[in-house]
Design a protein around this motif. Structure first.
Motif, PDB file in Angstrom:
ATOM      1  N   ALA A 326     -19.746 -27.974   0.264  1.00 10.00           N
ATOM      2  CA  ALA A 326     -20.509 -27.290   0.873  1.00 10.00           C
ATOM      3  C   ALA A 326     -19.781 -26.765   1.997  1.00 10.00           C
ATOM      4  O   ALA A 326     -19.518 -27.325   3.312  1.00 10.00           O
ATOM      5  N   ASP A 327     -19.342 -25.667   2.127  1.00  8.88           N
ATOM      6  CA  ASP A 327     -18.543 -24.854   3.067  1.00  8.88           C
ATOM      7  C   ASP A 327     -19.896 -23.471   3.309  1.00  8.88           C
ATOM      8  O   ASP A 327     -20.792 -23.404   3.146  1.00  8.88           O
ATOM      9  N   MET A 328     -18.945 -23.560   3.975  1.00  3.79           N
ATOM     10  CA  MET A 328     -19.696 -21.819   5.702  1.00  3.79           C
ATOM     11  C   MET A 328     -20.263 -20.789   3.975  1.00  3.79           C
ATOM     12  O   MET A 328     -20.622 -20.038   3.959  1.00  3.79           O
ATOM     13  N   LYS A 329     -18.831 -20.321   3.758  1.00  2.00           N
ATOM     14  CA  LYS A 329     -18.980 -19.755   2.870  1.00  2.00           C
ATOM     15  C   LYS A 329     -20.169 -19.122   1.458  1.00  2.00           C
ATOM     16  O   LYS A 329     -20.674 -18.615   1.287  1.00  2.00           O
ATOM     17  N   GLU A 330     -20.422 -20.973   0.807  1.00  2.00           N
ATOM     18  CA  GLU A 330     -21.239 -20.649   0.113  1.00  2.00           C
ATOM     19  C   GLU A 330     -22.377 -20.583   0.925  1.00  2.00           C
ATOM     20  O   GLU A 330     -23.185 -20.024   0.266  1.00  2.00           O
ATOM     21  N   LEU A 331     -22.989 -21.085   2.026  1.00  2.00           N
ATOM     22  CA  LEU A 331     -24.219 -20.670   2.939  1.00  2.00           C
ATOM     23  C   LEU A 331     -24.480 -19.250   3.027  1.00  2.00           C
ATOM     24  O   LEU A 331     -25.598 -19.321   2.992  1.00  2.00           O
TER      25      LEU A 331
ATOM     26  N   ALA B 267     -22.251 -22.487  11.905  1.00  2.00           N
ATOM     27  CA  ALA B 267     -20.620 -21.932  12.122  1.00  2.00           C
ATOM     28  C   ALA B 267     -20.672 -21.868  12.830  1.00  2.00           C
ATOM     29  O   ALA B 267     -18.951 -22.440  12.746  1.00  2.00           O
ATOM     30  N   GLY B 268     -21.108 -21.761  14.218  1.00  2.00           N
ATOM     31  CA  GLY B 268     -20.619 -21.938  15.470  1.00  2.00           C
ATOM     32  C   GLY B 268     -20.090 -23.360  15.377  1.00  2.00           C
ATOM     33  O   GLY B 268     -19.174 -23.855  16.094  1.00  2.00           O
ATOM     34  N   SER B 269     -20.995 -24.594  14.744  1.00  2.00           N
ATOM     35  CA  SER B 269     -20.030 -25.905  14.841  1.00  2.00           C
ATOM     36  C   SER B 269     -19.787 -26.338  14.477  1.00  2.00           C
ATOM     37  O   SER B 269     -18.094 -26.708  14.393  1.00  2.00           O
ATOM     38  N   LYS B 270     -19.476 -25.227  13.279  1.00  2.00           N
ATOM     39  CA  LYS B 270     -17.574 -25.945  12.249  1.00  2.00           C
ATOM     40  C   LYS B 270     -16.764 -24.980  13.424  1.00  2.00           C
ATOM     41  O   LYS B 270     -15.357 -25.566  13.253  1.00  2.00           O
ATOM     42  N   LEU B 271     -16.645 -24.190  13.573  1.00  2.00           N
ATOM     43  CA  LEU B 271     -15.490 -23.697  14.942  1.00  2.00           C
ATOM     44  C   LEU B 271     -15.202 -24.399  16.256  1.00  2.00           C
ATOM     45  O   LEU B 271     -14.626 -24.448  16.195  1.00  2.00           O
ATOM     46  N   ASP B 438     -13.420 -16.851   7.342  1.00  2.00           N
ATOM     47  CA  ASP B 438     -12.770 -17.058   8.107  1.00  2.00           C
ATOM     48  C   ASP B 438     -11.842 -15.785   9.156  1.00  2.00           C
ATOM     49  O   ASP B 438     -11.525 -16.744   9.296  1.00  2.00           O
ATOM     50  N   THR B 439     -12.121 -15.459   8.967  1.00  2.00           N
ATOM     51  CA  THR B 439     -11.757 -13.865  10.012  1.00  2.00           C
ATOM     52  C   THR B 439     -12.496 -14.479  11.728  1.00  2.00           C
ATOM     53  O   THR B 439     -12.144 -14.137  12.477  1.00  2.00           O
ATOM     54  N   LEU B 440     -13.609 -15.239  11.776  1.00  2.00           N
ATOM     55  CA  LEU B 440     -13.877 -16.003  12.944  1.00  2.00           C
ATOM     56  C   LEU B 440     -13.066 -16.508  14.264  1.00  2.00           C
ATOM     57  O   LEU B 440     -12.100 -17.468  12.961  1.00  2.00           O
TER      58      LEU B 440
END
Ligand code: SF4
Lengths: 341, 629
Positions: A326-331, B267-271, B438-440
């Motif tokens: 589960a990665d961001m792209k999939e989400l 997304a923010g948490s991953k960044l 990926d560009t973030l």
């Protein structure tokens, strides 16, 4: 244990350099000492230990423990503790609260943290009064208590903390007394060993606003006759010569005090304490300290179940295992998409 | 009666423009309205989805009653879903519907006033019996009274035709009638040349456990579509073409504000390289975020449905203390309950994202209606000098980026921060070009490493003033924090007078430091100087954009400024505003942002305020701009 300091820690190693600010003679000092000793006894790792408190005299506790600590806001410590355990279930969390903090403003959180069975130790310092705000009656104050806010006597009935905890679904309930340095560390160690919410009510003397409120059973002169210290699998006796006992009233669903010699009974006739018996725990906390009955101390019930934080982690881990990529792209691309060129 | 739809959609100062070619529309606004039990939200969502898949731009406005199941047939049980879609950039859900689909008399009664003069009403005559008419408060049947003479009325017995179409599935009458919305959807999809396949897929998925219900719904959908096709409908009920919008190339999906917010937080948490711990208590219209995040455990998201609003935020703060990204989400009344804890997070300098999906207030107010009236609460509403960064999201898709910015600020500056959205944003949908994650730019946090010599919990970064983040479990960094004033350096309790002054100054300075780290305020449209600057924030972006665009098309000297960073304000804000003769501030409140602008810059503002639970009408804004320009 901290790899850089492999030596065995002592109670002193758990004290901070902060000046302790309780009133001289306050029961909190004794509890602090017993807790520091307990942590040394159980070889707690200070780095992995967190003390969390709300507001009140007792809630200053974390500042005096050389562990991680969070002195939060009034009544809400259980909620902070929940967040800490959800973020890192491996942390060992102790919650320090009082009768006002934990049962009045924070009563709702206390109910739910017990109901959920979060894995932590709750130390409720019961002094039957508001100390830090200068002596108003609390939810555990006895009816008729005269205080600045009840000058003609409180007309509220008092809450029984252990019964409240039991009613909230607590699976571990114990009681001890601030001055009982001999037995308190053992009780606290038991609370620590129980995985789930452990509720420990500590009778604590507020020397300034409610002095000697527990003297009727804590005074040396009467202690033996007025206290029962429960032990799992043992017959329930008390008195200097263990001459008294408790038994199930024959033909009735109640408990009664008996005098072994006078009534020609032996310990075989007595109630044998079973920590896992919920009904027994209910009876014990309700008769405790009532007319003719001594105050019940020690581990009243211990009936472990899966803890909340464990179950939450299990669900998160299961979801991660089911979707390991589960990665961001999939989400972001989940559901229907379309392309515009 | 026979007004052509296309001709009725002239450019009239609204966000709906039609081309001059018959039945070739540039944009159209449809409102589906019915009883709460009629499934109007689903109908609207599915129409939206099918429309988006065809590359048409769109904006939506779901409008539902506060009651979960109001008595059937009553006006207070009416639920509506409006969609504006077209062959050009669509910024709002449209001022006035061109087409009103009214599934019962109550829906007609509540929504008829909104319908554009000459617009089309599609009614289900099958639900216009005496009982329903009385419940809606009609003394006379509006289909017979002449009330509807200004409109094109298309009377269809949808109830009867639905029952016929699902006869073979052996459902009860009641259950069969539930497919009415699908029949209607089928007809509308036919009318605007939309595909049914996405709806069919969705029905199969939704009723996977009850295939007979899925089949019945699909049959109704097909029957409605076939009705349009074969009934030789023309004129009022002819087929219309809405062109494709010229939108930027890319891969798209539809997204609501709540969905986009959830994705943005993850997304923010991953960044930031953290796990999220959301503490939340159910409240309209914020609960959707809790639901969204509860489904994202595979991304390390932990959600905690707390016993109350206070516990929700306290757990989030506890999680931040222990090294997670604490997030809490609520609406105005819930935020009020969280206030004391927000103060603690400010005092202990722990990162925390607080999302407020605003609704009508004060008190319980209008739970299902949108408003922007919690701005004072966000910026000022705490005891003590307790400054906190505040940002506002402006469109459903933009919630994603606002959420990332919120996480960045909270973690970089070690501060709680408030992200404002509202009920409209939470529920409204739009097509969204999916960003390339990926560009973030990542902004990973670093916890203090174990066994630092001379460790002090409240030592801080010189530029951001963000303090050390040392988390329990780390050997050698054991320390205590709390809400009592702390020593500037060690974080130990300090009652020293000078120290409190210093810490208060520090908390203010932190906000100033952030002010130097946020982008300068840009201009959405128009010149950097001129007669009128229309300054907005939050979900009013769409209507303001369209209004300024129209005013400019008429040659008016007006510019649009839309503010994301409410507190602190961008550093060039004062200078920017000084370039205009008038600063107009439209807000769905009684003038809260205007107060802040006046306070900060000692300028006069022209306030346009509306709190009727509805988004601004473009035509109203254009009229107000004309008063100044
Ligand atoms: S007020 Fe009472 S409880 Fe508080 S510190 Fe003093 S003696 Fe202890």
């Amino acid at each position: 244990m901290n790899e850089l300091s492999p030596k065995k820690l002592t109670a002193k190693d758990f004290a901070t350099d902060q000046e302790v600010r309780w009133c001289p003679g306050c029961g909190d000092y004794a509890i602090l000492k017993a807790v520091q000793k307990t942590l040394a006894d159980i070889e707690a790792d200070p780095a992995n230990t967190v003390f969390i408190s709300g507001i009140g005299c007792s809630s200053r506790f974390p500042y005096y423990m050389a562990t991680y600590g969070f002195h939060t806001i009034h009544g809400r410590a259980p909620a902070f503790a929940t967040g800490v355990k959800l973020a890192n279930p491996d942390l060992d969390v102790w919650l320090v609260t009082g009768d006002g903090d934990g049962l009045s403003i924070g009563g709702n959180h206390m109910l739910h943290v017990l109901r959920r069975n979060l894995d932590l130790q709750i130390l409720l310092f019961n002094n039957e009064i508001y100390g830090l705000t200068k002596g108003q009656y609390s939810p555990t104050s006895r009816p008729g208590t005269r205080s600045p806010s009840s000058p003609t006597g409180s007309v509220e009935s008092s809450l029984n903390p252990a019964a409240f905890a039991l009613g909230s679904g607590a699976r571990f309930i114990a009681r001890t007394i601030d001055t009982d340095q001999k037995r308190m560390p053992g009780v606290l160690a038991r609370a620590h060993a129980h995985k789930g919410a452990s509720f420990v009510e500590i009778f604590q003397n507020c020397i300034v606003f409610n002095d000697a409120i527990f003297a009727d059973f804590t005074d040396k002169a009467v202690a033996a006759d007025r206290q029962i210290f429960l032990e799992h699998g043992q017959p329930v006796t008390f008195g200097k010569e263990s001459q008294f006992g408790i038994r199930r009233t024959p033909g009735d669903l109640t408990l009664e005090v008996v005098n072994l010699e006078e009534q020609g009974l032996t310990t075989d006739d007595l109630l044998v304490h079973d920590e896992t018996d919920h009904l027994l725990a209910t009876m014990l906390v309700n008769v405790s300290g009532t007319e003719g009955f001594p105050v019940v101390l020690g581990v009243i019930c211990c009936n472990p179940g899966e803890s909340y934080d464990t179950q939450v982690s299990t669900q998160v881990e299961a979801a991660q295992e089911a979707k390991p990529n589960a990665d961001m792209k999939e989400l972001l691309y989940a559901g229907s998409t379309w392309e515009v060129s | 009666m026979a007004t052509n739809l296309a001709q009725s959609q002239a450019s009239d100062g609204s966000d709906q423009i039609a081309s001059s070619v018959d039945s070739e529309l540039e944009s159209v606004v449809i409102r589906f309205a019915g009883d709460s039990g009629d499934g109007m939200q689903l109908t609207g969502t599915q129409f939206t989805h099918s429309t988006a898949l065809m590359g048409t731009d769109l904006a939506t406005f779901p409008d539902f009653p506060a009651e979960i199941r109001a008595p059937a047939g009553t006006t207070f049980g009416v639920s509506a879903y409006q969609i504006n879609f077209g062959a050009r950039k669509v910024m709002t859900a449209g001022d006035e519907p061109d087409v009103l689909v009214a599934m019962n008399p109550a829906a007609l009664k509540v929504n008829l006033d909104a319908l554009k003069p000459g617009g089309t009403v599609v009614v289900d005559t099958g639900s216009f019996g005496a009982r329903n008419l009385t419940k809606a408060g009609y003394d006379e049947n509006p289909l017979e009274s002449g009330d509807l003479s200004p409109f094109n009325v298309i009377e269809l017995d949808i109830s009867k035709m639905t029952l016929e179409s699902v006869k073979e599935f052996g459902l009860s009458n009641k259950e069969a009638l539930r497919s009415k919305n699908m029949w209607t959807l089928g007809l509308m999809l036919w009318m605007y040349g939309r595909q049914r396949s996405s709806v069919v897929d969705w029905l199969r998925g939704k009723f996977a456990k009850r295939p007979e219900v899925a089949d019945a719904n699909i049959a109704a959908l097909n029957a409605g579509h076939a009705f349009g096709e074969t009934a030789e409908l023309s004129g009022d009920l002819g087929q219309r073409t809405v062109g494709k919008a010229e939108v930027q190339p890319g891969v798209y999906r539809t997204i609501t504000g709540a969905e986009s917010l959830a994705l943005g937080l993850v997304a923010g948490s991953k960044l930031a390289d953290l796990n999220i711990m959301l503490g939340s208590y159910p409240i309209t219209p914020a609960s959707t975020l809790l639901h969204q995040l509860a489904n994202l455990k595979q991304h390390g998201v932990v959600t905690f449905q707390a016993e109350d609003e206070i516990a929700a935020i306290c757990a989030a703060i506890g999680a931040s203390f222990a090294g997670s990204l604490g997030v809490t989400s609520s609406s105005g009344p819930g935020i009020a309950l969280k206030t004391e804890a927000i103060g603690l997070a400010i005092s202990t300098e722990l990162p925390l994202v607080i999302v407020n999906s605003q609704r009508g207030g004060p008190s319980t107010g209008l739970p299902t209606k949108t408003e922007q009236s919690d701005l004072y609460q966000a910026v000022y509403g705490r005891n003590g000098d307790a400054p906190i960064p505040v940002i506002a999201a402006s469109a459903p898709g933009e919630c994603f980026f606002a959420a990332i910015e919120a996480v960045r600020i909270a973690t970089k500056y070690m501060t709680p921060m408030i992200l404002l959205t509202d009920g409209y944003l939470a529920n409204a949908a739009e097509p969204w070009p999916i960003p390339d994650f990926d560009t973030l730019e990542p902004f990973p946090v670093s916890f203090v490493e174990a066994n630092q010599e001379d460790f002090r919990a409240f030592r801080r970064d010189e530029t951001t003033l963000g303090r050390n983040w040392a988390i329990p479990g780390t050997p050698g960094l054991e320390h205590r924090i709390g809400g009592i004033e702390k020593d500037y350096d060690s974080g130990n309790i300090s009652y020293a007078a000078d120290n409190h002054q210093r810490m208060t100054d520090l908390r203010a300075a932190k906000i100033e430091a952030l002010g130097r780290d946020i982008p300068e305020q840009g201009i959405e449209q128009g010149d950097a100087t001129g007669k009128v600057a229309v300054v907005g924030w939050g979900s009013t972006y769409g209507p303001i954009y369209r209004a300024v665009e129209m005013a400019r098309a008429e040659g008016l000297e007006v510019s649009q400024i839309h503010v994301r960073h409410i507190w602190p304000l961008p550093s060039n804000m004062e200078e920017l505003l000084s370039g205009f003769d008038h600063v107009m501030v439209p807000e769905m409140n009684n003038g809260q942002f205007a107060t802040i602008l006046r306070d900060q810059f000692l300028i006069d503002t022209f306030n346009v305020n509306q709190v009727n639970g509805q988004p601004f009408k473009v035509s109203d804004l254009v009229a107000r701009i004309k008063e100044l320009a």
